[in-house]
Design an enzyme around this catalytic site. Structure first.
Site, PDB file in Angstrom:
ATOM      1  N   ILE A  12       0.831  -1.203   0.000  1.00 28.84           N
ATOM      2  CA  ILE A  12       0.000   0.000   0.000  1.00 28.84           C
ATOM      3  C   ILE A  12       0.867   1.255   0.000  1.00 28.84           C
ATOM      4  O   ILE A  12       0.610   2.211  -0.734  1.00 28.84           O
ATOM      5  CB  ILE A  12      -0.964  -0.008   1.203  1.00 28.84           C
ATOM      6  CG1 ILE A  12      -2.026  -1.104   1.006  1.00 28.84           C
ATOM      7  CG2 ILE A  12      -1.623   1.358   1.382  1.00 28.84           C
ATOM      8  CD1 ILE A  12      -2.990  -1.256   2.161  1.00 28.84           C
ATOM      9  N   ASP A  30      11.642   3.080   4.791  1.00 30.34           N
ATOM     10  CA  ASP A  30      11.335   1.658   4.935  1.00 30.34           C
ATOM     11  C   ASP A  30      12.555   0.908   5.453  1.00 30.34           C
ATOM     12  O   ASP A  30      13.705   1.334   5.239  1.00 30.34           O
ATOM     13  CB  ASP A  30      10.888   1.054   3.593  1.00 30.34           C
ATOM     14  CG  ASP A  30      10.010  -0.175   3.777  1.00 30.34           C
ATOM     15  OD1 ASP A  30       8.788  -0.059   3.606  1.00 30.34           O
ATOM     16  OD2 ASP A  30      10.552  -1.251   4.113  1.00 30.34           O
ATOM     17  N   TYR A 146      -2.470  -8.042  16.379  1.00 29.22           N
ATOM     18  CA  TYR A 146      -2.625  -7.116  15.264  1.00 29.22           C
ATOM     19  C   TYR A 146      -3.885  -6.269  15.462  1.00 29.22           C
ATOM     20  O   TYR A 146      -3.849  -5.034  15.303  1.00 29.22           O
ATOM     21  CB  TYR A 146      -2.715  -7.895  13.956  1.00 29.22           C
ATOM     22  CG  TYR A 146      -2.946  -7.038  12.730  1.00 29.22           C
ATOM     23  CD1 TYR A 146      -1.909  -6.330  12.147  1.00 29.22           C
ATOM     24  CD2 TYR A 146      -4.210  -6.952  12.146  1.00 29.22           C
ATOM     25  CE1 TYR A 146      -2.116  -5.546  11.018  1.00 29.22           C
ATOM     26  CE2 TYR A 146      -4.429  -6.178  11.019  1.00 29.22           C
ATOM     27  CZ  TYR A 146      -3.384  -5.476  10.458  1.00 29.22           C
ATOM     28  OH  TYR A 146      -3.606  -4.701   9.343  1.00 29.22           O
ATOM     29  N   LYS A 150      -4.035  -2.128  15.920  1.00 28.83           N
ATOM     30  CA  LYS A 150      -4.757  -1.224  15.020  1.00 28.83           C
ATOM     31  C   LYS A 150      -5.853  -0.459  15.752  1.00 28.83           C
ATOM     32  O   LYS A 150      -6.126   0.707  15.436  1.00 28.83           O
ATOM     33  CB  LYS A 150      -5.338  -2.014  13.842  1.00 28.83           C
ATOM     34  CG  LYS A 150      -4.267  -2.581  12.908  1.00 28.83           C
ATOM     35  CD  LYS A 150      -3.390  -1.492  12.312  1.00 28.83           C
ATOM     36  CE  LYS A 150      -2.426  -2.033  11.262  1.00 28.83           C
ATOM     37  NZ  LYS A 150      -1.593  -0.973  10.653  1.00 28.83           N
ATOM     38  N   THR A 181      -3.674  -7.327  -2.765  1.00 32.19           N
ATOM     39  CA  THR A 181      -2.259  -6.968  -2.820  1.00 32.19           C
ATOM     40  C   THR A 181      -1.473  -8.238  -3.139  1.00 32.19           C
ATOM     41  O   THR A 181      -2.045  -9.332  -3.172  1.00 32.19           O
ATOM     42  CB  THR A 181      -1.776  -6.411  -1.465  1.00 32.19           C
ATOM     43  OG1 THR A 181      -1.795  -7.466  -0.489  1.00 32.19           O
ATOM     44  CG2 THR A 181      -2.652  -5.262  -0.985  1.00 32.19           C
ATOM     45  N   TRP A 238     -22.212  -5.288   8.765  1.00 33.12           N
ATOM     46  CA  TRP A 238     -22.919  -6.456   9.287  1.00 33.12           C
ATOM     47  C   TRP A 238     -22.301  -6.944  10.594  1.00 33.12           C
ATOM     48  O   TRP A 238     -21.103  -6.893  10.770  1.00 33.12           O
ATOM     49  CB  TRP A 238     -22.897  -7.583   8.246  1.00 33.12           C
ATOM     50  CG  TRP A 238     -23.721  -7.268   7.038  1.00 33.12           C
ATOM     51  CD1 TRP A 238     -24.773  -6.401   6.941  1.00 33.12           C
ATOM     52  CD2 TRP A 238     -23.559  -7.825   5.717  1.00 33.12           C
ATOM     53  NE1 TRP A 238     -25.276  -6.378   5.662  1.00 33.12           N
ATOM     54  CE2 TRP A 238     -24.563  -7.231   4.900  1.00 33.12           C
ATOM     55  CE3 TRP A 238     -22.684  -8.746   5.174  1.00 33.12           C
ATOM     56  CZ2 TRP A 238     -24.693  -7.570   3.543  1.00 33.12           C
ATOM     57  CZ3 TRP A 238     -22.822  -9.066   3.830  1.00 33.12           C
ATOM     58  CH2 TRP A 238     -23.811  -8.491   3.020  1.00 33.12           C
TER      59      TRP A 238
END
Length: 238
Positions: A12, A30, A146, A150, A181, A238
């Site tokens: 991304i 990076d 994870y 987030k 990806t 949902w």
């Protein structure tokens, strides 16, 4: 506009760099020197790669100083550095928990802190790449560390946005859902399972994310801060 992107050599991050480099100077940060160098070669003079580990305050400070020497007033920061590993909570080791938290959450905070002096000079904008997993728990993939990182990132953005609004720096995040990806390509059986839970019936593309990031970076969103923009095709409805 000049822009710094942490995790800028990732799937991304690199797409954001490619798009923004069409009109702006992009600094790609990076830990992957090979992919970062390749991206710099691909994009040419509008892109500069800086090797940097967002877990290191020292390396972030060096990256900031390098950018300041070229462009003192940085107008945007995209925080795209992130890691993950699918593992159940019962099997999750402390070292893996720390790796994810140190990169996804602490690394995001350190990046904001490091680049604030440059961003504050020109009413800059910060956009962090969070995840739908910060709002819901994935049904098909156990990775509580994870998800927690987030969720923390989303609230970090809100909290810092509240502090820095009067200082002229906006802070928002985008939360992608299932995006096609290189990491998700070729997993056709999983794609069909995911699509059943997405009202729009498809996976997202990196361009879907790029468009949202660009909106939050530019003046079209000048009255938007502390917001989490879900890009999930309706998955979390949902």
């Amino acid at each position: 506009m000049s822009l710094a992107i942490t995790g800028g050599a990732g799937a991304i991050g690199s797409e954001i760099a490619r798009h923004m480099a069409q009109e702006h100077k992009v600094f790609v940060l990076d830990i992957d020197k090979h992919r970062g160098g390749e991206l710099e070669a691909e994009l040419g003079s509008r892109c500069k790669f800086i090797a940097c580990d967002v877990r290191s305050e020292h390396e972030l400070a060096q990256a900031r100083d390098t950018i300041a020497n070229e462009d003192e007033a940085l107008s945007g920061l995209v925080i795209a550095a992130g890691v993950n590993k699918t593992v159940s909570a019962t099997s999750l080791e402390t070292s893996e928990w720390n790796r994810v938290m140190d990169t996804n959450l602490t690394g995001a905070f350190l990046s904001m802190q490091a680049f604030f002096p440059l961003l504050s000079k020109c009413s800059g904008s910060i956009v962090a790449i969070a995840s739908k997993s910060g709002s819901i728990s994935n049904k098909t993939a156990p990775h509580c560390h994870y998800n927690a990182s987030k969720a923390g990132l989303i609230h970090l953005c809100r909290s810092v946005a509240a502090e820095w609004a009067e200082l002229g720096v906006r802070v928002n995040c985008v939360s992608p859902g299932y995006i096609l990806t290189p990491m998700t390509e070729g997993r056709d059986k999983e794609h069909e399972i995911w699509k059943k839970d997405i009202p729009m019936g498809r996976l997202g593309s990196t361009s879907d994310v790029v468009g949202a990031v660009e909106f939050l970076l530019n003046d079209s969103s000048s009255f938007v801060t502390g917001h989490d923009l879900l890009i999930d095709g309706g998955y979390t409805i949902w």
